[in-house]
Design a protein around this motif. Sequence first.
Motif, PDB file in Angstrom:
ATOM      1  N   VAL B 908     -22.024  -8.290  43.820  1.00  0.00           N
ATOM      2  CA  VAL B 908     -20.787  -7.830  44.458  1.00  0.00           C
ATOM      3  C   VAL B 908     -21.166  -7.192  45.791  1.00  0.00           C
ATOM      4  CG1 VAL B 908     -18.736  -6.401  44.251  1.00  0.00           C
ATOM      5  CG2 VAL B 908     -19.784  -7.373  42.209  1.00  0.00           C
ATOM      6  N   ARG B 909     -20.585  -7.718  46.870  1.00  0.00           N
ATOM      7  CA  ARG B 909     -20.848  -7.130  48.186  1.00  0.00           C
ATOM      8  C   ARG B 909     -19.847  -5.999  48.381  1.00  0.00           C
ATOM      9  NH1 ARG B 909     -19.806  -6.989  53.480  1.00  0.00           N
ATOM     10  NH2 ARG B 909     -21.496  -7.335  54.959  1.00  0.00           N
ATOM     11  N   LEU B 910     -20.349  -4.779  48.468  1.00  0.00           N
ATOM     12  CA  LEU B 910     -19.458  -3.618  48.549  1.00  0.00           C
ATOM     13  C   LEU B 910     -18.964  -3.429  49.976  1.00  0.00           C
ATOM     14  CD1 LEU B 910     -21.600  -1.286  46.287  1.00  0.00           C
ATOM     15  CD2 LEU B 910     -19.565  -2.620  45.635  1.00  0.00           C
ATOM     16  N   VAL B 911     -17.897  -2.664  50.087  1.00  0.00           N
ATOM     17  CA  VAL B 911     -17.258  -2.471  51.383  1.00  0.00           C
ATOM     18  C   VAL B 911     -18.224  -1.866  52.406  1.00  0.00           C
ATOM     19  CG1 VAL B 911     -15.490  -1.091  52.514  1.00  0.00           C
ATOM     20  CG2 VAL B 911     -14.933  -2.377  50.446  1.00  0.00           C
ATOM     21  N   ASP B 912     -19.113  -0.992  51.930  1.00  0.00           N
ATOM     22  CA  ASP B 912     -20.029  -0.342  52.883  1.00  0.00           C
ATOM     23  C   ASP B 912     -21.230  -1.225  53.207  1.00  0.00           C
ATOM     24  OD1 ASP B 912     -21.616  -0.297  50.645  1.00  0.00           O
ATOM     25  OD2 ASP B 912     -21.576   1.890  50.387  1.00  0.00           O
ATOM     26  N   GLY B 913     -21.242  -2.462  52.708  1.00  0.00           N
ATOM     27  CA  GLY B 913     -22.335  -3.357  53.026  1.00  0.00           C
ATOM     28  C   GLY B 913     -23.390  -3.407  51.940  1.00  0.00           C
ATOM     29  N   GLY B 914     -23.376  -2.413  51.045  1.00  0.00           N
ATOM     30  CA  GLY B 914     -24.326  -2.413  49.930  1.00  0.00           C
ATOM     31  C   GLY B 914     -23.937  -3.454  48.887  1.00  0.00           C
ATOM     32  N   THR B 915     -24.753  -3.578  47.853  1.00  0.00           N
ATOM     33  CA  THR B 915     -24.439  -4.557  46.811  1.00  0.00           C
ATOM     34  C   THR B 915     -24.568  -3.929  45.434  1.00  0.00           C
ATOM     35  OG1 THR B 915     -26.726  -5.302  46.761  1.00  0.00           O
ATOM     36  CG2 THR B 915     -25.208  -6.556  48.154  1.00  0.00           C
ATOM     37  N   ALA B 916     -23.954  -4.576  44.480  1.00  0.00           N
ATOM     38  CA  ALA B 916     -24.088  -4.168  43.082  1.00  0.00           C
ATOM     39  C   ALA B 916     -24.104  -5.436  42.255  1.00  0.00           C
ATOM     40  CB  ALA B 916     -22.930  -3.265  42.669  1.00  0.00           C
ATOM     41  N   ARG B 917     -24.552  -5.320  41.026  1.00  0.00           N
ATOM     42  CA  ARG B 917     -24.572  -6.478  40.137  1.00  0.00           C
ATOM     43  C   ARG B 917     -23.353  -6.432  39.240  1.00  0.00           C
ATOM     44  NH1 ARG B 917     -27.129 -10.545  41.443  1.00  0.00           N
ATOM     45  NH2 ARG B 917     -27.750 -11.164  39.329  1.00  0.00           N
ATOM     46  N   ALA B 918     -22.930  -7.594  38.803  1.00  0.00           N
ATOM     47  CA  ALA B 918     -21.821  -7.657  37.858  1.00  0.00           C
ATOM     48  C   ALA B 918     -22.038  -8.853  36.962  1.00  0.00           C
ATOM     49  CB  ALA B 918     -20.498  -7.786  38.589  1.00  0.00           C
ATOM     50  N   ALA B 919     -21.506  -8.759  35.757  1.00  0.00           N
ATOM     51  CA  ALA B 919     -21.637  -9.853  34.800  1.00  0.00           C
ATOM     52  C   ALA B 919     -20.251 -10.310  34.370  1.00  0.00           C
ATOM     53  CB  ALA B 919     -22.435  -9.396  33.592  1.00  0.00           C
ATOM     54  N   VAL B 920     -20.117 -11.615  34.184  1.00  0.00           N
ATOM     55  CA  VAL B 920     -18.844 -12.160  33.705  1.00  0.00           C
ATOM     56  C   VAL B 920     -18.681 -11.767  32.235  1.00  0.00           C
ATOM     57  CG1 VAL B 920     -17.589 -14.301  33.256  1.00  0.00           C
ATOM     58  CG2 VAL B 920     -18.950 -14.057  35.346  1.00  0.00           C
ATOM     59  N   THR B 921     -17.498 -11.271  31.889  1.00  0.00           N
ATOM     60  CA  THR B 921     -17.256 -10.788  30.524  1.00  0.00           C
ATOM     61  C   THR B 921     -16.791 -11.925  29.617  1.00  0.00           C
ATOM     62  OG1 THR B 921     -14.997 -10.216  31.136  1.00  0.00           O
ATOM     63  CG2 THR B 921     -16.655  -8.486  31.314  1.00  0.00           C
ATOM     64  N   GLU B 922     -16.816 -11.627  28.321  1.00  0.00           N
ATOM     65  CA  GLU B 922     -16.394 -12.609  27.323  1.00  0.00           C
ATOM     66  C   GLU B 922     -14.919 -12.974  27.501  1.00  0.00           C
ATOM     67  OE1 GLU B 922     -17.783 -14.251  24.739  1.00  0.00           O
ATOM     68  OE2 GLU B 922     -19.802 -13.524  25.201  1.00  0.00           O
ATOM     69  N   GLN B 923     -14.104 -11.925  27.596  1.00  0.00           N
ATOM     70  CA  GLN B 923     -12.674 -12.155  27.753  1.00  0.00           C
ATOM     71  C   GLN B 923     -12.171 -11.404  28.976  1.00  0.00           C
ATOM     72  OE1 GLN B 923     -13.692 -10.424  24.844  1.00  0.00           O
ATOM     73  NE2 GLN B 923     -13.006 -11.593  23.063  1.00  0.00           N
ATOM     74  N   LEU B 924     -10.946 -11.747  29.360  1.00  0.00           N
ATOM     75  CA  LEU B 924     -10.319 -10.975  30.433  1.00  0.00           C
ATOM     76  C   LEU B 924     -10.003  -9.565  29.932  1.00  0.00           C
ATOM     77  CD1 LEU B 924      -7.838 -13.612  31.944  1.00  0.00           C
ATOM     78  CD2 LEU B 924     -10.190 -13.118  32.608  1.00  0.00           C
ATOM     79  N   ALA B 925      -9.598  -9.459  28.670  1.00  0.00           N
ATOM     80  CA  ALA B 925      -9.198  -8.158  28.121  1.00  0.00           C
ATOM     81  C   ALA B 925     -10.423  -7.318  27.813  1.00  0.00           C
ATOM     82  CB  ALA B 925      -8.363  -8.362  26.864  1.00  0.00           C
ATOM     83  N   GLN B 926     -10.431  -6.083  28.253  1.00  0.00           N
ATOM     84  CA  GLN B 926     -11.518  -5.160  27.958  1.00  0.00           C
ATOM     85  C   GLN B 926     -11.095  -4.154  26.890  1.00  0.00           C
ATOM     86  OE1 GLN B 926     -14.622  -5.783  29.685  1.00  0.00           O
ATOM     87  NE2 GLN B 926     -13.285  -7.552  29.961  1.00  0.00           N
ATOM     88  N   VAL B 927      -9.815  -3.900  26.801  1.00  0.00           N
ATOM     89  CA  VAL B 927      -9.307  -3.012  25.770  1.00  0.00           C
ATOM     90  C   VAL B 927      -8.523  -3.877  24.770  1.00  0.00           C
ATOM     91  CG1 VAL B 927      -7.641  -1.164  25.281  1.00  0.00           C
ATOM     92  CG2 VAL B 927      -9.182  -0.974  27.248  1.00  0.00           C
ATOM     93  N   ASP B 928      -8.821  -3.724  23.535  1.00  0.00           N
ATOM     94  CA  ASP B 928      -8.096  -4.411  22.460  1.00  0.00           C
ATOM     95  C   ASP B 928      -7.971  -5.904  22.699  1.00  0.00           C
ATOM     96  OD1 ASP B 928      -6.639  -4.727  20.111  1.00  0.00           O
ATOM     97  OD2 ASP B 928      -4.726  -4.355  21.128  1.00  0.00           O
ATOM     98  N   PRO B 929      -9.084  -6.612  22.880  1.00  0.00           N
ATOM     99  CA  PRO B 929      -8.990  -8.051  23.137  1.00  0.00           C
ATOM    100  C   PRO B 929      -8.331  -8.813  21.978  1.00  0.00           C
ATOM    101  CG  PRO B 929     -11.285  -7.380  22.850  1.00  0.00           C
ATOM    102  CD  PRO B 929     -10.488  -6.139  22.914  1.00  0.00           C
ATOM    103  N   GLU B 930      -8.380  -8.262  20.778  1.00  0.00           N
ATOM    104  CA  GLU B 930      -7.797  -8.980  19.642  1.00  0.00           C
ATOM    105  C   GLU B 930      -6.277  -8.850  19.629  1.00  0.00           C
ATOM    106  OE1 GLU B 930      -9.997  -6.392  19.252  1.00  0.00           O
ATOM    107  OE2 GLU B 930     -11.784  -7.660  19.291  1.00  0.00           O
ATOM    108  N   GLY B 931      -5.735  -7.892  20.381  1.00  0.00           N
ATOM    109  CA  GLY B 931      -4.287  -7.735  20.423  1.00  0.00           C
ATOM    110  C   GLY B 931      -3.721  -7.038  19.201  1.00  0.00           C
ATOM    111  N   VAL B 932      -4.535  -6.182  18.579  1.00  0.00           N
ATOM    112  CA  VAL B 932      -4.066  -5.450  17.396  1.00  0.00           C
ATOM    113  C   VAL B 932      -2.982  -4.440  17.766  1.00  0.00           C
ATOM    114  CG1 VAL B 932      -4.766  -3.864  15.567  1.00  0.00           C
ATOM    115  CG2 VAL B 932      -6.280  -5.751  16.251  1.00  0.00           C
ATOM    116  N   ARG B 933      -3.205  -3.781  18.907  1.00  0.00           N
ATOM    117  CA  ARG B 933      -2.302  -2.676  19.260  1.00  0.00           C
ATOM    118  C   ARG B 933      -0.900  -3.189  19.560  1.00  0.00           C
ATOM    119  NH1 ARG B 933      -5.632   1.894  20.648  1.00  0.00           N
ATOM    120  NH2 ARG B 933      -3.854   2.852  21.709  1.00  0.00           N
ATOM    121  N   LEU B 934      -0.819  -4.311  20.329  1.00  0.00           N
ATOM    122  CA  LEU B 934       0.540  -4.702  20.679  1.00  0.00           C
ATOM    123  C   LEU B 934       1.241  -5.406  19.528  1.00  0.00           C
ATOM    124  CD1 LEU B 934      -0.117  -7.852  21.391  1.00  0.00           C
ATOM    125  CD2 LEU B 934      -0.381  -6.988  23.702  1.00  0.00           C
TER     126      LEU B 934
END
Lengths: 88, 936, 416
Positions: B908-934
Amino acid sequence: MILLPCPWCGPRDADEFGYAGEIRPRPDPSTTTPAEWRGYLYLRRNTAGWTRERWFHRMGCRRYLVLERDTTNNDVRPSTDASSGSGS
Amino acid sequence: MSMRLGPRVGEVIDRDEPLSFTWNGRTYPGYAGDTIASALAACGVRVFSRSFKYHRPRGLLTASHLDPGCMVQVDDEPNVRGAHRRVRPGMDVRSQDTWPTLSFDVKAANELARRMLPAGFYYKTFMSPGWLWPAYERVLERFAHGGVVGPGKVSALDGNERYDKRHAHPDVLVAGGGPAGMAAAVTAARSGCSVMLVEEELELGGHLRWGDDVDLTALSELRGRVAATPGIEVLTDAVVLGRYDGNEISVLQRGLPHVAERLVKARARTLVAAPGLIERPYVFAGNDVPGVMLSTAVRRLVNLHAVKPGDRAVVLTANADGDATALDLERAGVEVTRVDARRGGDVTRALGRGRVRAVELGDGRRVECDLLVTATGWTSAVSLLTMAGDQPRYDDTAARFRPDASRLPSDVMATGGVVGDGSCAQLVAHGEATGREAARRSAQSSVTASAAPPPLPVEPHPALFRGRTHGMVDFSEDVSSKDLFTAVEEGFRCPELAKRYTTATMGPAQGKLESVNVVAIIAEATGAAIAETGTTTWRPPYAPVSLGALAGRLREPTRLSPLASWHHSHGAAPLVAGAWIRPDHYGDPVAEAASVRDGVGIIDVTPIGKIDLRGPDVSRLLNLVYVNKWSKLEVGRVRYGVMCGEDGVVIDDGVTGRLAEDRYLMSTTSSGAVTVWEWLESWLQTERPQWRVHATPVTTSYASINVAGPRSRDLLARVVDDVDVAPEAFPYMHVRTGRLAGVPGCVVWRIGFTGELSFELHVPAGYGLHVWERLLEAGRDLGVRPFGVEAQRILRLEKGHLIVGQDTDATTKAYGAALDGLVKLDKDDFVGRPELSWGGQPGDGQRLVGLRMSPDSLVPAEGSQLLDHRGLICGRVTSSRLSPALGRAVCLAQVEAALAEPGRQVTVRLVDGGTARAAVTEQLAQVDPEGVRLRA
Amino acid sequence: MAEAYSALALLRHGVTGRSWTPMWRERPLERGYPVVIIGGGVHGLATAYYLAANHGVTNVAVLDKGYLGGGGSGRNTAILRSNYLTVEGVRFYDRSLELYRGMASALNFNVMFSRRGHLTLAHSDTSLRTMRWRAEVNKASGVDSEVIGPDEVKRLVPEMDTSATARYPVLGALHHPPGGIVRHDAVVWGYARAADRLGVHLHQHTEVTGIEVSGGRVTGVRTNRGPIATPVVLNATAGWASTVSDMAGVPLPVQTFPLQAAVTEPVKPFLRTVVVSGTLHVYVSQTARGELVFGASVDPFASYSTRGSLEFTEGLAGHVLQLMPSLAKLRLLRQWAGLCDMTPDFAPVMGATDVAGFFLDVGWGTYGFKAGPVAGEAMAECIATGQTPEIISAFGLDRFAQGRLVGEKGAAAVGH
């Protein structure tokens, strides 16, 4: 501003209408080829002169209409409702 | 030194009403009815401005609105036409762009280098060294000519600083209140038409006003007829700015009480243009020295304002108006030398700098004088007619361009001096005939035969454009006839090119004075005839018009939900979202989000687009416009749908519920509310007119409130009257209608954009506030609190729900939005199907993914770019927030499909010119991916 | 051979009173040319110049039905920038900006390039997000661009209403320091003069009425002044791209829309920066002469009429006063319109076609003037070498049939 002849409302300022562009027949989606479909999507006759086109009377009767307009000077001829069969 | 004459018969000043004003800081007297220029001229002032390029002193030339030598700053208003604007007590009038003073202007030194500064000199120098150019540029900018605007100059808006607009629909609009225009107006009105008579000057009459006794008698008779004829609305100090398609005429009206200026937008059935003639300056050496004036300027000064323009005059005359001017001057006690151009007389040079001292004549004589008057010809004021399509033709006899009425549309006519010459009686007769014909055309009856007005005579006039010497052609731009010759030599033989090169006619007068001289001099330089050299394209506006008048009162409506005043009084931070103003938050969006996760919150979602769909063919419509299937949606169910264009690009999403057998309620994105409705109508009215569906936009018919959080069911249970909200009675993705807090006709659907158990209430708009307050009251012990758009964004991002237009863009097809499962290619047809069946194979283009940052609390700005292992851009962060629930960043991103696999690493190219690493996640949902809550 | 321009030359001519040689010559229309370029605007003239200067192809005819630069080249608002949304766009327009920067010395003609800085205002969080996206693409491509806050906007443009209560509050802006303005006519004349010096024939008032195609190859053009045999025709027109391409039987994905503009009376300079608001559909800059030049988005419907409308000026004035309320008394002097050939993806159509020898440099939408130099450079290379240069490889006509559109459309509706 030009006046457009709405078949339901009479002559109205063009800014009451949405411009939907020149009329292009939609190919049969079940038999169409990429070349034909993309021609429908992207190519335009873009005539300098009289064209048949659709407008939507957004701030009036909310009908789509078919209008002939001379694109060189914006002269218009009487219009018909788009659903009356002459639209495609 | 007073130059004020004794009373004149036709004077417009009121000697009983003296006043004073300041000019460059000094106090001057004047009378009501004086223009700024006439009051100053009466006090002996002869220099009003400095010219653009050489800063030559300039005096009065036309003494009218067109005068290029009399642009002044009045209070905070720049570029005021001092020869038109009436002077008012206490006015602060200053000369423009002079330093240190008008009489001693440093930039006049330019004149010394004049030979090195021909037209377009700047194109030929300052090319190198390139690094010096910005410095040169700053110097050139200092020569920008004109008054001053800006915050430092603006006083608080008082009552007179308002602008407004008026729409008018006269049968006949007459542009020009001279004899022909007045006659046309009277005749048209007597034929039963409503007439608007528009005159640029402060009173009707045209050239009769400064004429002799016969003219004044005719004037008073014509004015009497106008006043006595019902149906004529007279607008003076009002100028027709333009004629547009549909015979839309714009008129700027000045001098009104309560408003600074008013723009009148008139749709006239027939436009009668009676703009008259503009006197043409003569080109010779020294023709811009103060004291060189046109004959009409002199007659205005003497006869309207009782100002003596000089003591000793030379009058170069080629016509009757010049002769009359000489008589006027003599009557005013001026010593006059006549030079008759009809008998070969000519002026070759005016001598003097701040004022004319002497004149050299064609026969070699030199005459001492302080005033040189030229009456060498006329220009037809054709601009309004050319805006209507006329192409004027050069008339050798009259030595001017005249309109070619055959090219005019039937709703535009012309009369008066612009058409031809003639006595006052002939002009009036032509005006009357034109008015009658205009009335006939306006009645739109083809019964009465057309009676075209008889043509006006055309009197011979000598062709006088440039004399034997070179002089100024464009006074506003300091362009001389020498400059035009040079331009032609350099290859600019076409008038349009020569004008662009020399800037002739580009200044504030826009060529109305000088255009014909420009054409004539180019014809002379190229050796062509004037007729074949051509004329100018006149563009609106005819006269410069303030931005304030064009804008009128600023009208930028906003859309507000019925709860807007509640939000405002409860500290909501406003968020501009298209036409809507929405609550961004109520002080603490993170706490708002937490209350939804842990308890219950309510949010105003009224801007969500809502379309009521009824009829037996609704499910066919839904099958056509959504990529997924709708034929089996049961009554009482809602379903999420995605719409694509014919090119397969995602255009909108939302849920649609089936309320009854033939009745559905569709929701759209807020920004898509109108476009989706028009889109549905387009399919229904053009491609599928046989389908029976009625679509009604109902976005603002309902106030929409989302009740979200684990306690939302408990809260809702307290306000529903006849809806069973128990989990088994009202499951996820169902819809119910009923009564809430006593309000009948509500629609409730159970959906979950926030990822929590939630219910969306659509309440008849008038009861929105009632239900909102009832929810807050009933849920007080549950800790219910309102939440804003920001909290909703956090929650939906934690849940991985996309926003069309943010997580997708104008090229994202359905697969790119990770909506593969939704696209049902086994349907016969739906919008975008062919494109999705070929192009959008998984693997093409970019794809929406979730990102896990490293370090995981780092929140990259939305829009940050993703780089692949080669350092090339391979995607971007579309949404990012710090998740309160997870204590780390949650992101959605568009990334090249080849990289869109769980676990893949990107930079990830940060706004200040620095960089960071990122990994693609399993799902788009990070909270309650199974949909139990809703589904709770 | 025309003489070189310099301060010294001005002095010499001033002292001696000697006249200048013409910037370009009127030459007889020959019966054949190896290359015929249709359209004597910036694109056509730049292509002719680079054909001659870079590739030694000097026997080129440029035909225009009117006068040089009378179309879009003389009607645009002369704003230059390279802060585009896509990598292809940024690279392409940055090369154009580079050519503009060096143009005065390269052509020995001062085109009055003025580096002003370019501000694209954001009035909503949505547009702020797009500005950030653009800034990041720009920076990653080495182009100077950054998102700035309302205070910095106020510092750059003191007249701007940056109050939070404005109907369209200024939440920030994309600031692009290398952006600026140029004298558009001078660019036309500079290229025309330089091309003429290298032997290119410029034919004004020469209207193409037909294109001869035989066996799938171009063989000539017909004009109002007679036929011209040629194996290579470049369509470098705007407003008439479809009409000219139809002559060769090549349909285009183009729709022609008027784009209106206006200019005010001059006032003393107060606005250094180019200001654009996509939300308010307006862009404004102040020329060295002191005039404010305004533009907007294209008209709401396709047309070849350039008469302009009252409503355009009304809307424009309202939007300008939303941004800078202190300009209410400034007067609008003139309005005009030009024609823009809009493509579905807001990117041009460049390169060869299925008709051998028929090349396109069309579909420039509202961006044509900015691209003139790089388009000319690339088309010259394309024609001279027969290879499509990499810098325009994304812009071929075949992308539409293949469904590979350019992503520039993701940017704001008004992109000046």
